[in-house]
Structures are given as C-alpha cells and as structure tokens.
Design a protein around this motif. Structure first.
Motif, mmCIF file in Angstrom:
data_model
loop_
_atom_site.group_PDB
_atom_site.id
_atom_site.type_symbol
_atom_site.label_atom_id
_atom_site.label_comp_id
_atom_site.label_asym_id
_atom_site.label_seq_id
_atom_site.Cartn_x
_atom_site.Cartn_y
_atom_site.Cartn_z
ATOM 1 N N UNK A 174 13.272 -8.634 17.174
ATOM 2 C CA UNK A 174 13.501 -9.463 18.324
ATOM 3 C C UNK A 174 12.038 -10.150 18.546
ATOM 4 N N UNK A 175 11.378 -8.833 18.093
ATOM 5 C CA UNK A 175 9.977 -8.112 18.184
ATOM 6 C C UNK A 175 9.515 -9.357 17.025
ATOM 7 N N UNK A 176 8.115 -9.532 17.579
ATOM 8 C CA UNK A 176 7.970 -10.963 16.562
ATOM 9 C C UNK A 176 8.522 -11.554 15.277
ATOM 10 N N UNK A 177 8.890 -11.527 16.191
ATOM 11 C CA UNK A 177 10.111 -12.092 15.219
ATOM 12 C C UNK A 177 10.854 -11.489 14.582
ATOM 13 N N UNK A 178 11.176 -9.917 14.420
ATOM 14 C CA UNK A 178 12.076 -9.560 13.252
ATOM 15 C C UNK A 178 13.568 -9.753 13.841
ATOM 16 N N UNK A 179 14.428 -9.698 12.932
ATOM 17 C CA UNK A 179 15.325 -9.946 12.411
ATOM 18 C C UNK A 179 16.502 -8.608 12.644
ATOM 19 N N UNK A 180 15.328 -6.830 12.394
ATOM 20 C CA UNK A 180 16.169 -5.769 11.826
ATOM 21 C C UNK A 180 15.049 -4.567 12.616
ATOM 22 N N UNK A 181 15.665 -3.496 13.373
ATOM 23 C CA UNK A 181 14.959 -2.236 13.288
ATOM 24 C C UNK A 181 14.778 -1.615 12.059
ATOM 25 N N UNK A 182 13.383 -1.232 11.827
ATOM 26 C CA UNK A 182 12.933 -1.016 10.754
ATOM 27 C C UNK A 182 12.361 -0.307 10.559
ATOM 28 N N UNK A 183 12.562 1.106 10.208
ATOM 29 C CA UNK A 183 11.669 2.497 9.427
ATOM 30 C C UNK A 183 10.797 2.292 8.173
ATOM 31 N N UNK A 184 9.726 1.680 7.409
ATOM 32 C CA UNK A 184 9.473 1.580 6.563
ATOM 33 C C UNK A 184 8.382 1.880 6.608
ATOM 34 N N UNK A 185 7.589 2.986 6.076
ATOM 35 C CA UNK A 185 6.520 3.348 5.700
ATOM 36 C C UNK A 185 5.647 2.544 4.522
ATOM 37 N N UNK A 186 4.628 2.465 4.106
ATOM 38 C CA UNK A 186 3.497 1.895 3.231
ATOM 39 C C UNK A 186 2.244 2.441 3.015
ATOM 40 N N UNK A 187 2.195 2.645 1.110
ATOM 41 C CA UNK A 187 1.582 4.026 0.669
ATOM 42 C C UNK A 187 0.498 3.612 -0.123
ATOM 43 N N UNK A 188 -0.063 4.009 -0.344
ATOM 44 C CA UNK A 188 -1.853 3.372 -0.824
ATOM 45 C C UNK A 188 -1.833 4.812 -1.454
ATOM 46 N N UNK A 189 -1.513 4.978 -3.347
ATOM 47 C CA UNK A 189 -2.322 5.994 -3.957
ATOM 48 C C UNK A 189 -3.129 5.977 -4.827
ATOM 49 N N UNK A 190 -4.261 6.282 -4.576
ATOM 50 C CA UNK A 190 -4.350 7.103 -6.277
ATOM 51 C C UNK A 190 -4.879 7.308 -7.205
ATOM 52 N N UNK A 191 -3.626 7.705 -7.957
ATOM 53 C CA UNK A 191 -3.776 8.536 -8.506
ATOM 54 C C UNK A 191 -1.806 8.313 -8.286
ATOM 55 N N UNK A 192 -1.097 8.100 -9.668
ATOM 56 C CA UNK A 192 0.141 8.724 -9.348
ATOM 57 C C UNK A 192 0.962 9.719 -9.182
ATOM 58 N N UNK A 193 -0.061 11.006 -9.032
ATOM 59 C CA UNK A 193 0.843 12.202 -9.192
ATOM 60 C C UNK A 193 1.112 12.772 -7.976
ATOM 61 N N UNK A 194 -0.310 12.082 -6.859
ATOM 62 C CA UNK A 194 0.385 12.104 -5.592
ATOM 63 C C UNK A 194 1.794 11.667 -5.364
ATOM 64 N N UNK A 195 1.695 10.136 -5.586
ATOM 65 C CA UNK A 195 2.994 9.565 -5.191
ATOM 66 C C UNK A 195 4.602 10.684 -5.501
ATOM 67 N N UNK A 196 4.031 10.757 -7.154
ATOM 68 C CA UNK A 196 5.238 11.722 -8.009
ATOM 69 C C UNK A 196 5.590 13.255 -6.820
ATOM 70 N N UNK A 197 4.481 13.874 -5.944
ATOM 71 C CA UNK A 197 4.677 15.571 -5.740
ATOM 72 C C UNK A 197 4.965 15.157 -4.416
ATOM 73 N N UNK A 198 4.660 13.652 -3.857
ATOM 74 C CA UNK A 198 4.989 13.428 -2.573
ATOM 75 C C UNK A 198 6.647 13.112 -2.277
ATOM 76 N N UNK A 199 7.189 12.691 -3.454
ATOM 77 C CA UNK A 199 8.944 12.202 -3.903
ATOM 78 C C UNK A 199 8.829 13.491 -3.658
ATOM 79 N N UNK A 200 8.832 14.455 -4.603
ATOM 80 C CA UNK A 200 9.837 15.594 -4.871
ATOM 81 C C UNK A 200 9.245 16.958 -4.137
ATOM 82 N N UNK A 201 8.806 16.526 -3.006
ATOM 83 C CA UNK A 201 8.315 17.511 -2.090
ATOM 84 C C UNK A 201 9.019 17.473 -0.906
ATOM 85 N N UNK A 202 9.049 18.928 -0.415
ATOM 86 C CA UNK A 202 9.891 19.215 1.188
ATOM 87 C C UNK A 202 10.011 18.071 2.312
#
Length: 192
Positions: free
Chosen positions: A47-75
């Motif tokens: 209902x806010x800004x025309x939104x249809x759903x409640x969302x939690x949706x982080x967005x990432x920008x990685x300078x190397x794929x290794x960072x994404x891999x380390x994050x996804x396999x991390x605690x």
C-alpha cells in the motif's frame, strides 16, 4: 562486477517493524565485507508507493564474484535462511555502475526488470543501457545507477538509489533503504 538481489514476500499483516529492526541491528554486520561495493537493505510495504506486497529485498553490488560466494556460504546468510528460508537469488552481469561519494545517504531505491527482446543487438543494447543509466542518474539526482543483464531469462535490471523520494513512472518497485553497507574506506570518509 555483479549485482544480486533476493526477496522475501511477507504476509499482508506482517509487522514490518520487525524488518526495520532487523536491518538496523544486523546491517552493520556486512559493513566493510570484502569485495562488497554496497549492500542496500531494502523493504517495501503493502500500500505504500503503490506497493502490492510487504517485502524484504536486499540488493548487492559486488566488485568480485568471490565476495558474493563468500557471503552466501557464510554465517550471515545462514542466519537469514534459518529465519526466512532459502531464497532464489537473482544475479546480473553489470553493464554500468555509477555511484557518488555520499552513498551512505540513500533512503530510497527503485528497481525495474525488463525482458530483452529475442534477437536484440546486445552490443547496441548495452551501449543504450549504459548511456540511459548515466543520463537518468544525473537527471534524477541518483546516488547510484546500476544497469545489468541476466542471460538465463534474458532480462535487464535498472537499479537506482536516492537520498529523497524519487518520482518514477512505470512498473518499477520503490523501496525504503534501512541500512547501507559500504566498503570500510567509504565508511571512514562518511564519518568525517
């Protein structure tokens, strides 16, 4: 560079204050994460800004794929999956990424996903999207302008961060930014 986002759709009556608190409390855990250009902790309310759903949706920008891999396999990601389940993660090869020094001031974000037409000239499309991202970012006072593509579904993403509520039209999603995780060097400059 690669960009990625996952999203959790929450019940219509979900207390989004829980998500706000989670972003405030856990957001600093990814500050200075290796190879992370930024992580925008994003939420949207039904209902806010025309939104249809409640969302939690982080967005990432990685300078190397290794960072994404380390994050996804991390605690940190493991803790997230224990709370919400394992999400599908969208990933895009970045055609253009432009950010400004005061990225820590981001309060709003927009994301658009568009199909790439069959047999499109990808080199021409990349040039068009790069120029569009540059021009749109300047016209709209964006703090970040990201353009990328995903080759499995042949789609584009256009992602932008703003200090003030953006004026947009179309089918894009508007989010609130609950926390910005940035490289340690950028955080140090922001604290001055």
């Amino acid at each position: 560079m690669i960009a990625m986002q996952y999203s959790f759709t929450l019940p219509a009556d979900y207390d989004m204050g829980i998500i706000d608190r989670r972003m405030r409390e856990r957001g600093p855990g990814t500050d200075g994460f290796p190879h992370l250009a930024f992580k925008a902790y994003l939420s949207a309310r039904r209902g806010e800004f025309g939104g249809q759903e409640n969302l939690y949706a982080p967005f990432y920008l990685w300078d190397q794929p290794e960072g994404a891999s380390n994050f996804i396999t991390g605690p940190g990601f493991q803790a997230l999956t224990q709370s919400f389940g394992r999400p599908g993660i969208e990933q895009w090869m970045v055609w253009h990424a432009e950010t400004v020094a005061d990225l820590c001031n981001a309060k709003f974000a927009t994301a658009e996903r568009l199909p790439i037409e069959p047999h499109a000239d990808l080199a021409a499309l990349r040039a068009e999207e790069t120029e569009r991202a540059r021009q749109t970012g300047r016209k709209r006072d964006a703090l970040a302008s990201i353009s990328g593509f995903e080759a499995r579904s042949w789609s584009l993403v256009r992602f932008m961060l703003y200090a003030d509520m953006p004026l947009i039209s179309g089918d894009g999603q508007i989010y609130r930014v609950g926390h910005m995780s940035l490289p340690a060097a950028v955080q140090a400059v922001a604290r001055r």
